[in-house]
Design a protein around this motif. Structure first.
Motif, PDB file in Angstrom:
ATOM      1  N   ARG A 230      37.090  28.624  20.425  1.00 43.78           N
ATOM      2  CA  ARG A 230      36.971  30.059  20.157  1.00 43.78           C
ATOM      3  C   ARG A 230      38.079  30.688  20.848  1.00 43.78           C
ATOM      4  O   ARG A 230      38.443  31.673  20.588  1.00 43.78           O
ATOM      5  CB  ARG A 230      35.419  30.440  20.747  1.00 43.78           C
ATOM      6  N   THR A 231      38.388  30.118  22.284  1.00 46.29           N
ATOM      7  CA  THR A 231      39.340  31.020  22.854  1.00 46.29           C
ATOM      8  C   THR A 231      40.640  29.885  23.284  1.00 46.29           C
ATOM      9  O   THR A 231      40.464  28.913  23.848  1.00 46.29           O
ATOM     10  CB  THR A 231      38.862  31.467  24.279  1.00 46.29           C
ATOM     11  N   LEU A 232      41.857  30.333  22.806  1.00 45.12           N
ATOM     12  CA  LEU A 232      42.828  29.830  23.209  1.00 45.12           C
ATOM     13  C   LEU A 232      44.007  30.675  24.033  1.00 45.12           C
ATOM     14  O   LEU A 232      44.564  31.668  23.436  1.00 45.12           O
ATOM     15  CB  LEU A 232      43.560  29.191  21.947  1.00 45.12           C
ATOM     16  N   ASP A 233      44.023  30.313  25.225  1.00 49.13           N
ATOM     17  CA  ASP A 233      44.878  31.383  26.129  1.00 49.13           C
ATOM     18  C   ASP A 233      45.958  30.442  26.885  1.00 49.13           C
ATOM     19  O   ASP A 233      45.623  29.515  27.668  1.00 49.13           O
ATOM     20  CB  ASP A 233      43.715  31.845  27.264  1.00 49.13           C
ATOM     21  N   MET A 234      47.004  30.578  26.012  1.00 47.04           N
ATOM     22  CA  MET A 234      48.492  29.941  26.895  1.00 47.04           C
ATOM     23  C   MET A 234      49.504  30.840  27.045  1.00 47.04           C
ATOM     24  O   MET A 234      50.575  30.455  27.279  1.00 47.04           O
ATOM     25  CB  MET A 234      48.808  28.855  25.934  1.00 47.04           C
ATOM     26  N   LEU A 235      49.110  32.167  27.201  1.00 48.17           N
ATOM     27  CA  LEU A 235      50.070  33.123  27.399  1.00 48.17           C
ATOM     28  C   LEU A 235      50.994  33.123  28.574  1.00 48.17           C
ATOM     29  O   LEU A 235      52.116  33.233  28.785  1.00 48.17           O
ATOM     30  CB  LEU A 235      49.451  34.497  27.308  1.00 48.17           C
ATOM     31  N   SER A 254      37.347  28.812  13.780  1.00 48.91           N
ATOM     32  CA  SER A 254      36.080  29.299  14.813  1.00 48.91           C
ATOM     33  C   SER A 254      36.800  30.234  15.798  1.00 48.91           C
ATOM     34  O   SER A 254      36.458  30.525  16.829  1.00 48.91           O
ATOM     35  CB  SER A 254      35.707  28.130  15.465  1.00 48.91           C
ATOM     36  N   LEU A 255      38.395  30.323  16.034  1.00 43.44           N
ATOM     37  CA  LEU A 255      39.169  30.901  17.000  1.00 43.44           C
ATOM     38  C   LEU A 255      38.773  32.491  16.761  1.00 43.44           C
ATOM     39  O   LEU A 255      38.831  33.176  15.609  1.00 43.44           O
ATOM     40  CB  LEU A 255      40.524  30.566  16.755  1.00 43.44           C
ATOM     41  N   THR A 256      38.366  33.022  18.142  1.00 49.40           N
ATOM     42  CA  THR A 256      37.992  34.387  18.000  1.00 49.40           C
ATOM     43  C   THR A 256      38.863  35.003  18.957  1.00 49.40           C
ATOM     44  O   THR A 256      39.303  36.471  19.110  1.00 49.40           O
ATOM     45  CB  THR A 256      36.414  34.859  18.463  1.00 49.40           C
ATOM     46  N   VAL A 257      39.477  34.576  20.077  1.00 50.23           N
ATOM     47  CA  VAL A 257      40.389  34.969  20.950  1.00 50.23           C
ATOM     48  C   VAL A 257      41.811  34.075  21.279  1.00 50.23           C
ATOM     49  O   VAL A 257      41.637  33.035  21.282  1.00 50.23           O
ATOM     50  CB  VAL A 257      39.882  34.967  22.348  1.00 50.23           C
ATOM     51  N   LEU A 258      42.723  34.799  20.992  1.00 55.59           N
ATOM     52  CA  LEU A 258      44.246  34.159  21.040  1.00 55.59           C
ATOM     53  C   LEU A 258      45.116  34.980  22.081  1.00 55.59           C
ATOM     54  O   LEU A 258      45.290  36.286  21.669  1.00 55.59           O
ATOM     55  CB  LEU A 258      44.823  34.032  19.583  1.00 55.59           C
ATOM     56  N   GLU A 259      45.797  34.326  22.881  1.00 56.57           N
ATOM     57  CA  GLU A 259      46.596  34.821  23.726  1.00 56.57           C
ATOM     58  C   GLU A 259      47.694  33.786  24.036  1.00 56.57           C
ATOM     59  O   GLU A 259      47.788  32.711  24.660  1.00 56.57           O
ATOM     60  CB  GLU A 259      45.901  34.868  25.258  1.00 56.57           C
ATOM     61  N   LEU A 283      39.919  36.621  14.170  1.00 56.99           N
ATOM     62  CA  LEU A 283      40.142  37.184  15.633  1.00 56.99           C
ATOM     63  C   LEU A 283      39.249  38.497  16.059  1.00 56.99           C
ATOM     64  O   LEU A 283      39.681  39.322  15.130  1.00 56.99           O
ATOM     65  CB  LEU A 283      41.593  37.146  15.873  1.00 56.99           C
ATOM     66  N   THR A 284      38.975  38.295  17.285  1.00 52.67           N
ATOM     67  CA  THR A 284      38.227  39.725  17.787  1.00 52.67           C
ATOM     68  C   THR A 284      39.286  40.343  18.800  1.00 52.67           C
ATOM     69  O   THR A 284      39.084  41.250  19.195  1.00 52.67           O
ATOM     70  CB  THR A 284      36.909  39.642  18.150  1.00 52.67           C
ATOM     71  N   GLN A 285      40.176  39.324  19.499  1.00 57.27           N
ATOM     72  CA  GLN A 285      40.763  39.877  20.466  1.00 57.27           C
ATOM     73  C   GLN A 285      41.994  38.988  20.532  1.00 57.27           C
ATOM     74  O   GLN A 285      42.131  37.893  20.370  1.00 57.27           O
ATOM     75  CB  GLN A 285      40.145  39.353  22.031  1.00 57.27           C
ATOM     76  N   ILE A 286      43.211  39.694  20.770  1.00 57.64           N
ATOM     77  CA  ILE A 286      44.390  38.937  20.663  1.00 57.64           C
ATOM     78  C   ILE A 286      45.460  39.739  21.637  1.00 57.64           C
ATOM     79  O   ILE A 286      45.221  40.854  21.829  1.00 57.64           O
ATOM     80  CB  ILE A 286      45.156  39.251  19.307  1.00 57.64           C
ATOM     81  N   HIS A 287      46.013  38.584  22.278  1.00 61.00           N
ATOM     82  CA  HIS A 287      47.316  39.032  23.201  1.00 61.00           C
ATOM     83  C   HIS A 287      48.567  38.242  22.910  1.00 61.00           C
ATOM     84  O   HIS A 287      48.599  37.092  23.227  1.00 61.00           O
ATOM     85  CB  HIS A 287      46.814  39.012  24.664  1.00 61.00           C
ATOM     86  N   ILE A 288      49.513  38.924  22.416  1.00 54.66           N
ATOM     87  CA  ILE A 288      50.866  38.446  21.623  1.00 54.66           C
ATOM     88  C   ILE A 288      51.936  38.671  22.693  1.00 54.66           C
ATOM     89  O   ILE A 288      51.988  40.252  22.834  1.00 54.66           O
ATOM     90  CB  ILE A 288      51.053  38.322  20.416  1.00 54.66           C
ATOM     91  N   GLY A 289      52.768  37.957  23.100  1.00 59.19           N
ATOM     92  CA  GLY A 289      54.165  38.092  23.744  1.00 59.19           C
ATOM     93  C   GLY A 289      55.115  37.631  23.134  1.00 59.19           C
ATOM     94  O   GLY A 289      55.143  36.869  22.322  1.00 59.19           O
ATOM     95  N   GLY A 290      56.281  38.677  23.127  1.00 59.21           N
ATOM     96  CA  GLY A 290      57.475  38.310  22.351  1.00 59.21           C
ATOM     97  C   GLY A 290      58.178  39.359  21.899  1.00 59.21           C
ATOM     98  O   GLY A 290      57.930  40.525  22.132  1.00 59.21           O
ATOM     99  N   SER A 291      59.416  39.244  21.210  1.00 58.32           N
ATOM    100  CA  SER A 291      60.348  40.211  20.671  1.00 58.32           C
ATOM    101  C   SER A 291      59.635  41.049  19.979  1.00 58.32           C
ATOM    102  O   SER A 291      58.784  40.802  19.151  1.00 58.32           O
ATOM    103  CB  SER A 291      61.696  39.804  20.259  1.00 58.32           C
ATOM    104  N   LEU A 292      60.096  42.295  19.693  1.00 55.87           N
ATOM    105  CA  LEU A 292      59.473  43.440  18.656  1.00 55.87           C
ATOM    106  C   LEU A 292      59.811  42.920  17.502  1.00 55.87           C
ATOM    107  O   LEU A 292      58.724  43.036  16.614  1.00 55.87           O
ATOM    108  CB  LEU A 292      60.195  44.575  18.885  1.00 55.87           C
ATOM    109  N   ALA A 293      60.797  42.110  17.191  1.00 59.13           N
ATOM    110  CA  ALA A 293      61.242  41.676  15.614  1.00 59.13           C
ATOM    111  C   ALA A 293      60.152  40.505  15.380  1.00 59.13           C
ATOM    112  O   ALA A 293      59.624  40.386  14.276  1.00 59.13           O
ATOM    113  CB  ALA A 293      62.574  41.243  15.641  1.00 59.13           C
ATOM    114  N   ASP A 294      59.976  39.757  16.227  1.00 62.29           N
ATOM    115  CA  ASP A 294      58.798  38.447  16.145  1.00 62.29           C
ATOM    116  C   ASP A 294      57.400  39.029  15.989  1.00 62.29           C
ATOM    117  O   ASP A 294      56.684  38.517  15.068  1.00 62.29           O
ATOM    118  CB  ASP A 294      59.131  37.591  17.265  1.00 62.29           C
ATOM    119  N   LEU A 295      56.962  40.194  16.682  1.00 60.79           N
ATOM    120  CA  LEU A 295      55.672  40.596  16.583  1.00 60.79           C
ATOM    121  C   LEU A 295      55.524  41.108  15.391  1.00 60.79           C
ATOM    122  O   LEU A 295      54.420  40.999  14.713  1.00 60.79           O
ATOM    123  CB  LEU A 295      55.509  41.627  17.811  1.00 60.79           C
ATOM    124  N   VAL A 296      56.622  41.835  14.820  1.00 61.83           N
ATOM    125  CA  VAL A 296      56.292  42.559  13.599  1.00 61.83           C
ATOM    126  C   VAL A 296      56.304  41.336  12.477  1.00 61.83           C
ATOM    127  O   VAL A 296      55.392  41.529  11.645  1.00 61.83           O
ATOM    128  CB  VAL A 296      57.646  43.288  12.991  1.00 61.83           C
TER     129      VAL A 296
END
Length: 562
Positions: A230-235, A254-259, A283-296
């Motif tokens: 349900r939760t994968l946090d490797m940020l 089944s994943l609801t939280v991704l970081e 997903l109900t919760q997400i935290h993504i890190g990365g360049s602006l272009a990658d996020l888009v």
């Protein structure tokens, strides 16, 4: 007799012992374990009725694996100077091993593996010979541990198929001075990560942390084996997910939280679409890190129709306009029911001439009318936006259900809201509990008669430092205004001489922070006065608004300047 029957009820005893163990919560910040463990151990020896429920609570959660091994009479600590190691010095009988397993089967949570670092190799040889493929803690549900990068295989010795939650922090031992992960270290850690899914197939929550920049995302291919995650946090593991790793994760229904942090090698002029097998719609919760272009690119490949919490970490941006345009595209597929937004800008370069306001650069977020929490931080970031009363009004009007607001720019000169901005929050956000702003311009206070008596009682925490222009301001007037808007703000309820002295010396006044501290003391005085009047019999002569009353009584003789 009724008391005796109650103490014979296992559910009642369990509740009593659970309450006793809650003492630990009071001591968690001091490091003291408290008397509850010894009390529970004593209770377990009182009678047979007490034994089982007391032992269940006593052994349920351990800070280390050492107590399990110490059940064996021959498990001893051998010291040599400042160093020591754990040994099994005699043969372990079947009865002793069965007794150890009887206690080990009670452990549900384990929060440390420190004892493993000091165990002699002969201990592992013994364990391998007697337990076979059976896990050491067969009913373990939660594992939270720091694992040595140099010897990550120790984790394998404690993994159990019963685990539901695993939090691992890979770190160096004190003896390692370089602080860098070698190729050998990275491959060893990667091998461990690859094996985890096969050892804990029913895992629901996985968190991995550590400085593992050199670890290839190819080690993440085994993540597809998690069918219940349900939760994968490797940020904060420093492992960057490429398109292949993201494709694997996207198939976890089944994943609801991704970081995670992503790295798609997107160029500024790239138009290539990111193709994923799944769209992360669960997903109900997400935290993504990365360049602006990658996020888009990433958000364009998703359909986040159930998302409630959105967090982004951005290391850089090409321009203010690019941030604005990218946020429009990023939020296009996000659910309109979004409630939480956290934005972290981590670039070390500051735009010399910012021209975008906060409400303009984040205009695409204003459509999320159900937002309850908004937090944005600029850590010396590029293009920190301007924040003034107009921005406060725009945010407050767009988010009427707001309970938490924090705007923390890298430059105080760009953040200059006044009392009018606070009035807008009080007017439009009746549920607001917490506001954090790095400054407030109080050089010119509005007339008290112009401040509406909104009395937002939900508001508890107002953090504003420094007060700009406080040296020319009547801080008592400011306190009355704030009390009129937010009568339940957290404020000191006592002020003693000892609070303003340290080691017999006067504290050196801090011109940046003292005005706000003094304002808080004045707020406390207003609140105590109101409490005192409320406890008196009704009096028609007492004004309904105590803040105004106190202000009128004090008059000019109480004028305070910082």
């Amino acid at each position: 007799m009724a008391a005796q029957r109650a103490l014979e009820c296992r559910d009642i005893l369990a509740e009593i012992f659970e309450t006793l163990s809650a003492i630990y919560d009071e001591d968690i910040f001091t490091g003291a374990e408290g008397p509850w463990r010894s009390d529970l151990a004593s209770a377990a020896c009182v009678c047979r009725a007490f034994s089982e429920p007391a032992l269940a609570v006593l052994w349920r959660s351990l800070d280390d694996v050492e107590p399990v091994f110490r059940v064996l009479p021959s498990f001893i600590r051998q010291e040599s100077g400042l160093a020591y190691e754990w040994l099994i010095t005699e043969e372990v009988t079947p009865d002793q091993w069965a007794r150890m397993q009887w206690y080990a089967s009670r452990v549900r949570e384990l929060h440390g593996l420190d004892a493993f670092k000091s165990m002699h190799s002969s201990v592992w040889a013994f364990l391998d010979g007697v337990r076979g493929n059976r896990p050491l803690l067969p009913n373990l549900r939660v594992l939270n541990a720091v694992v040595s990068i140099e010897d990550p295989s120790v984790l394998m010795r404690i993994l159990s198929p019963s685990l539901h939650e695993v939090k691992i922090a890979f770190a160096f031992t004190e003896s390692l001075s370089s602080g860098e992960v070698t190729g050998v270290d990275a491959s060893a850690v990667g091998s461990v990560i690859q094996v985890v899914p096969s050892r804990v197939p029913h895992l629901r929550d996985l968190c991995v942390r550590g400085c593992l920049q050199s670890l290839s995302s190819s080690y993440l291919t085994s993540l597809h084996r998690f069918q219940q995650l349900r939760t994968l946090d490797m940020l904060w593991s420093s492992i960057a997910f490429d398109s292949k790793a993201l494709n694997i994760v996207s198939q976890m229904s089944s994943l609801t939280v991704l970081e995670v942090e992503i790295s798609l090698q997107t160029t500024s002029d790239s138009t290539e679409e990111l193709l994923l097998a799944g769209d992360f719609s669960s997903l109900t919760q997400i935290h993504i890190g990365g360049s602006l272009a990658d996020l888009v690119r990433f958000f364009a490949a998703t359909c986040l129709k159930n998302l409630r919490e959105l967090s982004l970490t951005l290391p850089s941006a090409p321009s203010e306009q690019a941030i604005h345009d990218s946020f429009v595209r990023i939020t296009a597929e996000v659910s309109p029911s979004l409630t939480n937004v956290n934005l972290y800008f981590t670039s070390r370069h500051i735009s010399p001439s910012p021209s975008f306001s906060a409400s303009r650069i984040f205009r695409s977020l204003l459509r999320f009318s159900q937002l309850t929490e908004f937090n944005v931080e600029f850590d010396c970031a590029q293009y920190p936006p301007i924040f003034d009363d107009d921005d406060a009004a725009a945010f407050a009007a767009a988010w009427p259900e707001l309970s938490y607001f924090r705007f923390w720019p890298s430059s105080l000169r760009l953040c200059r809201p006044t009392i009018s901005g606070l009035v807008e929050f009080a007017r439009h956000c009746p549920l607001l509990e917490d506001i954090h702003l790095p400054s407030l311009d109080v050089a010119s206070l509005p007339p008290l008669s112009s401040i509406p008596a909104l009395a937002r009682h939900s508001m508890r925490r107002l953090y504003i430092e420094p007060l700009v222009g406080a040296s020319q301001t009547n801080l008592l007037e400011l306190a009355v205004i704030l009390d009129r808007l937010f009568p339940n703000l957290q404020a000191p309820r006592s002020a003693t001489v000892s609070q303003f002295h340290r080691a017999g010396e006067h504290l050196v006044p801090d011109p940046q922070h003292e005005p706000w501290r003094l304002t808080e003391i004045l707020l406390g005085a207003l609140q105590l006065r109101r409490k005192h009047l409320a406890s008196d019999p009704p009096d028609d002569d007492i004004e309904s608004n105590v803040g105004d009353s106190l202000h009128n009584e004090m008059g000019e003789e109480w004028e305070v300047s910082a």
